[in-house]
Design a protein around this motif. Structure first.
Motif, PDB file in Angstrom:
ATOM      1  N   MET A   1       0.734  -1.037  -0.131  1.00  0.00           N
ATOM      2  CA  MET A   1      -0.019  -0.281   0.317  1.00  0.00           C
ATOM      3  C   MET A   1       0.818   1.598   0.313  1.00  0.00           C
ATOM      4  O   MET A   1       1.656   1.864   1.116  1.00  0.00           O
ATOM      5  CB  MET A   1      -0.408  -0.019   1.106  1.00  0.00           C
ATOM      6  N   PRO A   2       0.779   1.948  -0.875  1.00  0.00           N
ATOM      7  CA  PRO A   2       1.688   3.658  -1.560  1.00  0.00           C
ATOM      8  C   PRO A   2       1.355   3.875  -0.472  1.00  0.00           C
ATOM      9  O   PRO A   2      -0.336   3.735   0.162  1.00  0.00           O
ATOM     10  CB  PRO A   2       1.570   3.652  -2.606  1.00  0.00           C
ATOM     11  N   THR A   3       2.793   4.793   0.674  1.00  0.00           N
ATOM     12  CA  THR A   3       1.892   6.255   1.510  1.00  0.00           C
ATOM     13  C   THR A   3       2.184   7.331   1.209  1.00  0.00           C
ATOM     14  O   THR A   3       2.810   7.516  -0.333  1.00  0.00           O
ATOM     15  CB  THR A   3       3.209   6.215   2.611  1.00  0.00           C
ATOM     16  N   THR A   4       1.349   7.897   1.683  1.00  0.00           N
ATOM     17  CA  THR A   4       1.406   9.203   1.054  1.00  0.00           C
ATOM     18  C   THR A   4       2.187  10.327   2.048  1.00  0.00           C
ATOM     19  O   THR A   4       2.191  10.355   2.832  1.00  0.00           O
ATOM     20  CB  THR A   4      -0.192   9.830   1.620  1.00  0.00           C
ATOM     21  N   GLN A   5       3.345  11.159   1.127  1.00  0.00           N
ATOM     22  CA  GLN A   5       3.844  12.253   1.703  1.00  0.00           C
ATOM     23  C   GLN A   5       3.028  13.023   2.005  1.00  0.00           C
ATOM     24  O   GLN A   5       2.268  14.106   1.019  1.00  0.00           O
ATOM     25  CB  GLN A   5       5.332  12.483   0.964  1.00  0.00           C
ATOM     26  N   LEU A   6       3.122  13.608   3.204  1.00  0.00           N
ATOM     27  CA  LEU A   6       2.826  15.036   3.465  1.00  0.00           C
ATOM     28  C   LEU A   6       3.313  16.113   3.928  1.00  0.00           C
ATOM     29  O   LEU A   6       4.720  15.963   4.135  1.00  0.00           O
ATOM     30  CB  LEU A   6       2.321  14.861   4.780  1.00  0.00           C
ATOM     31  N   ILE A   7       3.165  17.278   3.201  1.00  0.00           N
ATOM     32  CA  ILE A   7       4.532  18.727   2.618  1.00  0.00           C
ATOM     33  C   ILE A   7       3.702  19.259   3.878  1.00  0.00           C
ATOM     34  O   ILE A   7       3.124  19.674   4.209  1.00  0.00           O
ATOM     35  CB  ILE A   7       4.471  19.492   2.149  1.00  0.00           C
ATOM     36  N   ALA A   8       4.506  20.095   4.826  1.00  0.00           N
ATOM     37  CA  ALA A   8       3.931  21.427   5.875  1.00  0.00           C
ATOM     38  C   ALA A   8       3.403  22.255   4.838  1.00  0.00           C
ATOM     39  O   ALA A   8       3.958  22.550   4.344  1.00  0.00           O
ATOM     40  CB  ALA A   8       5.047  21.677   6.796  1.00  0.00           C
ATOM     41  N   ALA A   9       2.380  22.381   5.267  1.00  0.00           N
ATOM     42  CA  ALA A   9       2.256  23.749   4.803  1.00  0.00           C
ATOM     43  C   ALA A   9       2.625  25.451   5.331  1.00  0.00           C
ATOM     44  O   ALA A   9       3.098  26.106   4.072  1.00  0.00           O
ATOM     45  CB  ALA A   9       0.420  24.002   5.264  1.00  0.00           C
ATOM     46  N   ASN A  10       3.439  25.094   6.191  1.00  0.00           N
ATOM     47  CA  ASN A  10       4.066  26.442   6.348  1.00  0.00           C
ATOM     48  C   ASN A  10       5.442  26.386   5.605  1.00  0.00           C
ATOM     49  O   ASN A  10       6.342  27.243   4.797  1.00  0.00           O
ATOM     50  CB  ASN A  10       4.209  26.418   8.060  1.00  0.00           C
ATOM     51  N   ASP A  11       5.653  25.721   5.360  1.00  0.00           N
ATOM     52  CA  ASP A  11       7.515  25.156   4.941  1.00  0.00           C
ATOM     53  C   ASP A  11       6.999  25.649   3.113  1.00  0.00           C
ATOM     54  O   ASP A  11       7.476  26.469   2.565  1.00  0.00           O
ATOM     55  CB  ASP A  11       7.833  23.688   4.704  1.00  0.00           C
ATOM     56  N   PHE A  12       6.023  25.141   2.428  1.00  0.00           N
ATOM     57  CA  PHE A  12       5.201  25.620   1.595  1.00  0.00           C
ATOM     58  C   PHE A  12       5.099  27.072   1.009  1.00  0.00           C
ATOM     59  O   PHE A  12       5.450  27.534   0.310  1.00  0.00           O
ATOM     60  CB  PHE A  12       3.700  24.802   0.795  1.00  0.00           C
ATOM     61  N   CYS A  13       4.528  27.990   2.081  1.00  0.00           N
ATOM     62  CA  CYS A  13       4.212  28.690   1.655  1.00  0.00           C
ATOM     63  C   CYS A  13       5.429  29.716   2.479  1.00  0.00           C
ATOM     64  O   CYS A  13       5.562  31.208   1.241  1.00  0.00           O
ATOM     65  CB  CYS A  13       3.023  29.384   3.309  1.00  0.00           C
ATOM     66  N   ILE A  14       6.043  29.325   2.676  1.00  0.00           N
ATOM     67  CA  ILE A  14       7.667  29.822   2.849  1.00  0.00           C
ATOM     68  C   ILE A  14       8.554  30.050   1.936  1.00  0.00           C
ATOM     69  O   ILE A  14       8.888  30.881   1.459  1.00  0.00           O
ATOM     70  CB  ILE A  14       8.890  29.027   4.258  1.00  0.00           C
ATOM     71  N   TYR A  15       8.584  28.503   1.170  1.00  0.00           N
ATOM     72  CA  TYR A  15       9.116  28.660  -0.282  1.00  0.00           C
ATOM     73  C   TYR A  15       8.266  29.166  -1.675  1.00  0.00           C
ATOM     74  O   TYR A  15       9.226  29.922  -1.819  1.00  0.00           O
ATOM     75  CB  TYR A  15       9.336  26.918  -0.892  1.00  0.00           C
ATOM     76  N   HIS A  16       7.042  30.033  -1.534  1.00  0.00           N
ATOM     77  CA  HIS A  16       6.650  29.886  -1.972  1.00  0.00           C
ATOM     78  C   HIS A  16       5.959  31.995  -2.066  1.00  0.00           C
ATOM     79  O   HIS A  16       5.505  32.504  -2.871  1.00  0.00           O
ATOM     80  CB  HIS A  16       5.383  29.439  -3.107  1.00  0.00           C
ATOM     81  N   ASN A  17       6.397  31.966  -0.745  1.00  0.00           N
ATOM     82  CA  ASN A  17       6.558  33.480  -0.352  1.00  0.00           C
ATOM     83  C   ASN A  17       4.802  33.700  -0.640  1.00  0.00           C
ATOM     84  O   ASN A  17       4.506  34.869  -0.998  1.00  0.00           O
ATOM     85  CB  ASN A  17       6.775  34.788  -1.214  1.00  0.00           C
ATOM     86  N   LYS A  40      -1.043  21.663  13.488  1.00  0.00           N
ATOM     87  CA  LYS A  40      -0.404  22.285  11.876  1.00  0.00           C
ATOM     88  C   LYS A  40      -0.703  21.764  11.132  1.00  0.00           C
ATOM     89  O   LYS A  40      -0.977  20.453  10.724  1.00  0.00           O
ATOM     90  CB  LYS A  40       1.320  21.400  11.896  1.00  0.00           C
ATOM     91  N   LEU A  41      -0.770  22.432  10.075  1.00  0.00           N
ATOM     92  CA  LEU A  41      -1.491  22.072   8.303  1.00  0.00           C
ATOM     93  C   LEU A  41      -0.523  21.402   7.223  1.00  0.00           C
ATOM     94  O   LEU A  41       0.503  22.031   7.458  1.00  0.00           O
ATOM     95  CB  LEU A  41      -2.428  23.387   7.751  1.00  0.00           C
TER      96      LEU A  41
END
Length: 97
Positions: A1-17, A40-41
């Motif tokens: 069963m494949p596992t889903t990778q989670l990305i921290a929303a805060n990290d995404f926001c910082i990366y994309h400003n 945490k989102l």
């Protein structure tokens, strides 16, 4: 069963400003789904391509959330119709050939 990778929303926001409220607004409008872990989102990895398109619409084209909702809806409708046309062409081909 494949596992889903989670990305921290805060990290995404910082990366994309962008502000975290943008992610929350997209979640509230049903355009993306966020997962809350220990208050945490997080964003599922498979949602990143669509989310990055929405960020580009927001940043580069200055389109608001309502506009992004409309564009997403229309693109989905167009995609559904293309699939329907392909299916109809396939079925028509059965009778022609």
């Amino acid at each position: 069963m494949p596992t889903t990778q989670l990305i921290a929303a805060n990290d995404f926001c910082i990366y994309h400003n962008i502000d975290l409220s943008f992610i929350q607004s997209l979640n509230q409008s049903g355009l993306i789904t966020v997962i809350v872990v220990e208050e945490k989102l997080f964003i599922e990895e498979n949602e990143l391509p669509q989310l990055e398109k929405m960020v580009r619409l927001y940043h580069e084209m200055d389109i608001n959330i309502e506009g992004i909702e409309t564009i997403t809806y229309l693109l989905q409708r167009m995609n559904d119709m293309q699939h329907q046309i392909a299916e109809l062409n396939r079925r028509l081909g059965l009778y022609e050939g």
